[in-house]
Design a protein around this motif. Sequence first.
Motif, mmCIF file in Angstrom:
data_model
loop_
_atom_site.group_PDB
_atom_site.id
_atom_site.type_symbol
_atom_site.label_atom_id
_atom_site.label_comp_id
_atom_site.label_asym_id
_atom_site.label_seq_id
_atom_site.Cartn_x
_atom_site.Cartn_y
_atom_site.Cartn_z
ATOM 1 N N TYR A 12 0.833 -1.204 0.000
ATOM 2 C CA TYR A 12 0.000 0.000 0.000
ATOM 3 C C TYR A 12 0.867 1.254 0.000
ATOM 4 O O TYR A 12 0.625 2.188 -0.784
ATOM 5 C CB TYR A 12 -0.920 -0.009 1.217
ATOM 6 C CG TYR A 12 -1.674 1.289 1.410
ATOM 7 C CD1 TYR A 12 -2.802 1.579 0.646
ATOM 8 C CD2 TYR A 12 -1.236 2.236 2.345
ATOM 9 C CE1 TYR A 12 -3.481 2.782 0.806
ATOM 10 C CE2 TYR A 12 -1.911 3.429 2.508
ATOM 11 C CZ TYR A 12 -3.040 3.701 1.737
ATOM 12 O OH TYR A 12 -3.693 4.889 1.896
ATOM 13 N N CYS A 13 1.871 1.278 0.855
ATOM 14 C CA CYS A 13 2.746 2.453 0.946
ATOM 15 C C CYS A 13 3.522 2.654 -0.355
ATOM 16 O O CYS A 13 3.705 3.803 -0.796
ATOM 17 C CB CYS A 13 3.711 2.293 2.110
ATOM 18 S SG CYS A 13 2.924 2.326 3.730
ATOM 19 N N TYR A 14 3.953 1.565 -0.969
ATOM 20 C CA TYR A 14 4.693 1.681 -2.227
ATOM 21 C C TYR A 14 3.813 2.266 -3.330
ATOM 22 O O TYR A 14 4.236 3.164 -4.079
ATOM 23 C CB TYR A 14 5.220 0.309 -2.636
ATOM 24 C CG TYR A 14 5.844 0.290 -4.006
ATOM 25 C CD1 TYR A 14 7.046 0.958 -4.254
ATOM 26 C CD2 TYR A 14 5.236 -0.394 -5.055
ATOM 27 C CE1 TYR A 14 7.622 0.943 -5.519
ATOM 28 C CE2 TYR A 14 5.806 -0.405 -6.316
ATOM 29 C CZ TYR A 14 6.993 0.264 -6.542
ATOM 30 O OH TYR A 14 7.565 0.257 -7.797
ATOM 31 N N LEU A 15 2.582 1.778 -3.418
ATOM 32 C CA LEU A 15 1.667 2.285 -4.442
ATOM 33 C C LEU A 15 1.309 3.747 -4.188
ATOM 34 O O LEU A 15 1.209 4.541 -5.132
ATOM 35 C CB LEU A 15 0.407 1.417 -4.480
ATOM 36 C CG LEU A 15 0.611 -0.027 -4.953
ATOM 37 C CD1 LEU A 15 -0.675 -0.826 -4.797
ATOM 38 C CD2 LEU A 15 1.078 -0.056 -6.403
ATOM 39 N N ARG A 16 1.137 4.109 -2.911
ATOM 40 C CA ARG A 16 0.838 5.499 -2.601
ATOM 41 C C ARG A 16 2.027 6.405 -2.935
ATOM 42 O O ARG A 16 1.839 7.546 -3.363
ATOM 43 C CB ARG A 16 0.474 5.650 -1.119
ATOM 44 C CG ARG A 16 -0.894 5.089 -0.748
ATOM 45 C CD ARG A 16 -2.023 5.743 -1.550
ATOM 46 N NE ARG A 16 -1.996 7.192 -1.483
ATOM 47 C CZ ARG A 16 -2.563 7.910 -0.531
ATOM 48 N NH1 ARG A 16 -3.217 7.299 0.453
ATOM 49 N NH2 ARG A 16 -2.512 9.232 -0.552
ATOM 50 N N TYR A 17 3.234 5.886 -2.757
ATOM 51 C CA TYR A 17 4.419 6.671 -3.114
ATOM 52 C C TYR A 17 4.478 6.893 -4.621
ATOM 53 O O TYR A 17 4.809 7.991 -5.092
ATOM 54 C CB TYR A 17 5.680 5.970 -2.636
ATOM 55 C CG TYR A 17 6.946 6.634 -3.149
ATOM 56 C CD1 TYR A 17 7.365 7.860 -2.646
ATOM 57 C CD2 TYR A 17 7.703 6.042 -4.164
ATOM 58 C CE1 TYR A 17 8.506 8.487 -3.125
ATOM 59 C CE2 TYR A 17 8.842 6.660 -4.652
ATOM 60 C CZ TYR A 17 9.236 7.877 -4.134
ATOM 61 O OH TYR A 17 10.363 8.498 -4.622
ATOM 62 N N GLU A 19 1.983 7.085 -6.589
ATOM 63 C CA GLU A 19 0.931 8.029 -6.950
ATOM 64 C C GLU A 19 1.281 9.457 -6.545
ATOM 65 O O GLU A 19 1.071 10.407 -7.312
ATOM 66 C CB GLU A 19 -0.383 7.630 -6.273
ATOM 67 C CG GLU A 19 -0.985 6.333 -6.806
ATOM 68 C CD GLU A 19 -2.206 5.933 -5.996
ATOM 69 O OE1 GLU A 19 -2.515 6.628 -4.997
ATOM 70 O OE2 GLU A 19 -2.853 4.943 -6.355
ATOM 71 N N SER A 20 1.785 9.614 -5.338
ATOM 72 C CA SER A 20 1.941 10.956 -4.775
ATOM 73 C C SER A 20 3.379 11.466 -4.761
ATOM 74 O O SER A 20 3.604 12.682 -4.757
ATOM 75 C CB SER A 20 1.416 10.967 -3.328
ATOM 76 O OG SER A 20 2.218 10.140 -2.504
ATOM 77 N N GLY A 21 4.344 10.544 -4.744
ATOM 78 C CA GLY A 21 5.741 10.944 -4.641
ATOM 79 C C GLY A 21 6.134 11.436 -3.262
ATOM 80 O O GLY A 21 7.242 11.959 -3.075
ATOM 81 N N LYS A 22 5.242 11.236 -2.276
ATOM 82 C CA LYS A 22 5.525 11.707 -0.920
ATOM 83 C C LYS A 22 6.445 10.724 -0.207
ATOM 84 O O LYS A 22 6.162 9.526 -0.144
ATOM 85 C CB LYS A 22 4.222 11.890 -0.147
ATOM 86 C CG LYS A 22 3.330 12.988 -0.719
ATOM 87 C CD LYS A 22 2.036 13.122 0.059
ATOM 88 C CE LYS A 22 1.177 14.241 -0.528
ATOM 89 N NZ LYS A 22 -0.123 14.365 0.186
ATOM 90 N N GLU A 23 7.508 11.264 0.367
ATOM 91 C CA GLU A 23 8.535 10.421 0.968
ATOM 92 C C GLU A 23 8.037 9.644 2.185
ATOM 93 O O GLU A 23 8.570 8.583 2.504
ATOM 94 C CB GLU A 23 9.740 11.273 1.366
ATOM 95 C CG GLU A 23 10.472 11.891 0.189
ATOM 96 C CD GLU A 23 11.644 12.736 0.633
ATOM 97 O OE1 GLU A 23 12.194 12.465 1.727
ATOM 98 O OE2 GLU A 23 12.015 13.677 -0.098
ATOM 99 N N ARG A 24 7.032 10.152 2.861
ATOM 100 C CA ARG A 24 6.596 9.493 4.087
ATOM 101 C C ARG A 24 6.124 8.063 3.828
ATOM 102 O O ARG A 24 6.215 7.210 4.712
ATOM 103 C CB ARG A 24 5.495 10.302 4.770
ATOM 104 C CG ARG A 24 4.198 10.456 3.997
ATOM 105 C CD ARG A 24 3.126 11.077 4.897
ATOM 106 N NE ARG A 24 1.883 11.316 4.210
ATOM 107 C CZ ARG A 24 1.526 12.469 3.692
ATOM 108 N NH1 ARG A 24 2.353 13.511 3.772
ATOM 109 N NH2 ARG A 24 0.365 12.627 3.092
#
Length: 347
Positions: A12-17, A19-24
């Motif tokens: 989930y975190c990888y896919l969100r990254y 999409e958003s490019g947010k480092e968190r």
Amino acid sequence: MILVGSFLAVLYCYLRYLESGKERFVYLAVLFFTIMICAKENAYIYLFIFTSFLILHRLFSSGFSYLMKLISWDKKKIRMVLISSAIFLTIFISLYSAGFSDWNGLERATVGAVEHWFTMHANKDHWKPIYYYSMLLLWYEFLPLALAIISVPEFIERFRTKKVNKFELFVLYWLIMTLIAYHVLSHKVPWLLVHIVTPMALFGSLYFEELDRKIAVRNIKVLRFILAGLMIATLYTSFYVTYIDYNDAVNEELIYIQVQPSAIELAKEIIYLHEHGHSIVIYEPRNDYWPLPWYLRHYPIPFTSHENFGGFEYVVTSERMIGVVKGDVLGKYEIRPFYYMVLVKMH
């Protein structure tokens, strides 16, 4: 289950990254991967599957120019690597060094964790035939297996028409690599089946809506009845093995080293003797006395693997050690399926 849940959080975190490019999201993924590695040896199998897919996917999509991009650095990449390393090392080192008191624990947690699988494979510890997990899937996991099988044509069609996305490719890769890894390793136990069923169920669920639509269009009602029947059969089998036939290690392959009711009886007998002033020790040269340490955790009863039980009135040992422990056998208790311990009153 901590591995499965944490790995899904990583995805989930990888896919969100992406999409958003947010480092968190990168740091959260590292956190969950750290939890996995600190929890279980087969986390390294997950780590290999995840990283190998990322590398292979980029090589196939971008060619060898990806390697040049991989080794090129900028401030963002350096910052992400440093923070990710800090997250991982802080948790990993503090836990496996026992609060910075046992630095050898780091070697056991890294080299030792990988060696664990090779050692178990070489020693054929918990050896099962190569088809063991396939047998369990056929006997217990009807619905995930059926959904995965009927989803294969849909995946092929989407792949052929170039509609398949990165997540779909990863889930199939995860499923295939997991099937290969756990079938090849000779160390096979039923509780590891969840690591195969998870990607299988996820792969089947990806195309369920599209399959259901096609079933409705083509009026293939029999397939719906089959899937409904498989769902009911899976739920029934799960309920039956968990709540009704949960102690049948002879006929149920999912029941492997289940604690037997007589283990609790032995624990109660040990506590009774201890509370009435009798000295008692649990002796087993291979330290094979689980789950007694759990049931006796609130009592100062010694455990030993050495023949230093002289002076004790009672000794609890495995059945095979009766010839070593001289005394009167007061009781024989099945601790785990086909494994017995005895209570001996010393002469």
